[in-house]
Design a protein around this motif. Sequence first.
Motif, PDB file in Angstrom:
ATOM      1  N   ARG A   1       0.837  -1.211   0.000  1.00  0.00           N
ATOM      2  CA  ARG A   1       0.000   0.000   0.000  1.00  0.00           C
ATOM      3  C   ARG A   1       0.871   1.260   0.000  1.00  0.00           C
TER       4      ARG A   1
ATOM      5  N   LEU B   1      -0.662   3.071  -3.399  1.00  0.00           N
ATOM      6  CA  LEU B   1      -1.808   3.973  -3.281  1.00  0.00           C
ATOM      7  C   LEU B   1      -1.637   5.096  -2.268  1.00  0.00           C
ATOM      8  N   ASP B   2      -0.616   5.023  -1.431  1.00  0.00           N
ATOM      9  CA  ASP B   2      -0.458   5.998  -0.349  1.00  0.00           C
ATOM     10  C   ASP B   2       0.180   7.287  -0.870  1.00  0.00           C
TER      11      ASP B   2
ATOM     12  N   ALA C   1       1.332   6.416  -6.547  1.00  0.00           N
ATOM     13  CA  ALA C   1       0.250   7.400  -6.480  1.00  0.00           C
ATOM     14  C   ALA C   1       0.788   8.823  -6.567  1.00  0.00           C
TER      15      ALA C   1
ATOM     16  N   ARG D   1      -7.359   7.213 -10.261  1.00  0.00           N
ATOM     17  CA  ARG D   1      -8.211   7.688  -9.173  1.00  0.00           C
ATOM     18  C   ARG D   1      -9.402   6.766  -8.908  1.00  0.00           C
ATOM     19  N   ARG D   2      -9.658   5.851  -9.830  1.00  0.00           N
ATOM     20  CA  ARG D   2     -10.756   4.900  -9.630  1.00  0.00           C
ATOM     21  C   ARG D   2     -10.324   3.665  -8.844  1.00  0.00           C
ATOM     22  N   PHE D   3      -9.019   3.474  -8.691  1.00  0.00           N
ATOM     23  CA  PHE D   3      -8.532   2.300  -7.966  1.00  0.00           C
ATOM     24  C   PHE D   3      -8.719   2.487  -6.464  1.00  0.00           C
ATOM     25  N   ASP D   4      -9.063   1.394  -5.791  1.00  0.00           N
ATOM     26  CA  ASP D   4      -9.128   1.410  -4.331  1.00  0.00           C
ATOM     27  C   ASP D   4      -8.293   0.252  -3.799  1.00  0.00           C
ATOM     28  N   SER D   5      -8.411  -0.016  -2.526  1.00  0.00           N
ATOM     29  CA  SER D   5      -7.577  -1.043  -1.898  1.00  0.00           C
ATOM     30  C   SER D   5      -7.751  -2.421  -2.524  1.00  0.00           C
ATOM     31  N   ALA D   6      -8.911  -2.684  -3.092  1.00  0.00           N
ATOM     32  CA  ALA D   6      -9.155  -3.998  -3.703  1.00  0.00           C
ATOM     33  C   ALA D   6      -8.217  -4.250  -4.878  1.00  0.00           C
ATOM     34  N   ALA D   7      -7.753  -3.185  -5.530  1.00  0.00           N
ATOM     35  CA  ALA D   7      -6.896  -3.336  -6.710  1.00  0.00           C
ATOM     36  C   ALA D   7      -5.519  -3.863  -6.381  1.00  0.00           C
TER      37      ALA D   7
END
Length: 316
Positions: free
Chosen positions: A73, A77-78, A86, A119-125
């Motif tokens: 992470r 994404l962080d 990110a 920007r559409r990605f979340d933790s599930a990705a």
Amino acid sequence: MLSRTADSLFWLGRYSERAGNVARGLGATLRMALMAESHGAAEGEWRALMVVAGCESEFRERHSAMAQAESVRWLTLDLANSSGIAASIEAARRNARSVRTALTVDMWEAINDTWIEFRRFDSAAIMGDQLPGFLEWVKSRTLLFNGAVGDTMLRDDAWRFTHLGTILERADNTARLLDARHGSFGPDAGEDAACYAHWQAVLRSVGALRAYQHVYHARLEPGRVAELLLLRPELPRSLLACYGRVEATLQEIAVANGGDRGECHRLAGALHARLRFGRVESIIGAGLHDFLTEVIDDNITLGQEIAAHYLNGREP
């Protein structure tokens, strides 16, 4: 060209390249961590990747241990990690937007579409089986941008500064990759399964595993892996190839702007010459870690000198 425009193009190239580098390194580390998990050495693999990305100290300030979930992470994404994917995509798009008129349509669409989709990605990705696909997406977007730069830009100062940022970031990444695993390349390195996996991981991190086989037609050997990434001009990510392009691009910028040169030109030439006339046996014999540490330090200084001479004085 205005220095602030050159500055934004330079950092656009660096940040776009950085996102792809982190994705490649993360993919290789996932394989290594899986192999090392059985004997409790997985944390060492994540630490090596953090060192390459230059964000180990920041990570340790926020986390007590380098577990896989937290490490992934942090690197993907962080936004708090300035060296992560990110933050790199955000910074690349911000710089691109500030010099929109200096970009081609294809360049802008490559960067802007990447930013919108990211920007559409979340933790599930980044969980489980989804992570490899996410990393492939990041690499493909970097390649798309590099292709747009190479295929659609006029060979003027806008292209030169974008290319300069890309190549300087690439050289830094290659040097840090080798340095993070320098123990597996020394004169006393063994040829056990662990060392072999390290050599393979380094090659995978720069997309050069197949290139090694094409050049050497032999099994992996530490001296040859080091030579490929240090001294072979055919490999686009080798230090020799990168600093050859850095020196040539700075020369083109100088010629196009009245011939004015500075310390950045001398330092780029010195780095290129050191590699052009180097021998891998001598480098490893004298200490690969010391050599790479010097290259990394000189690369930082080179970035600072480029900023002082051409940009807004901003350091990398």
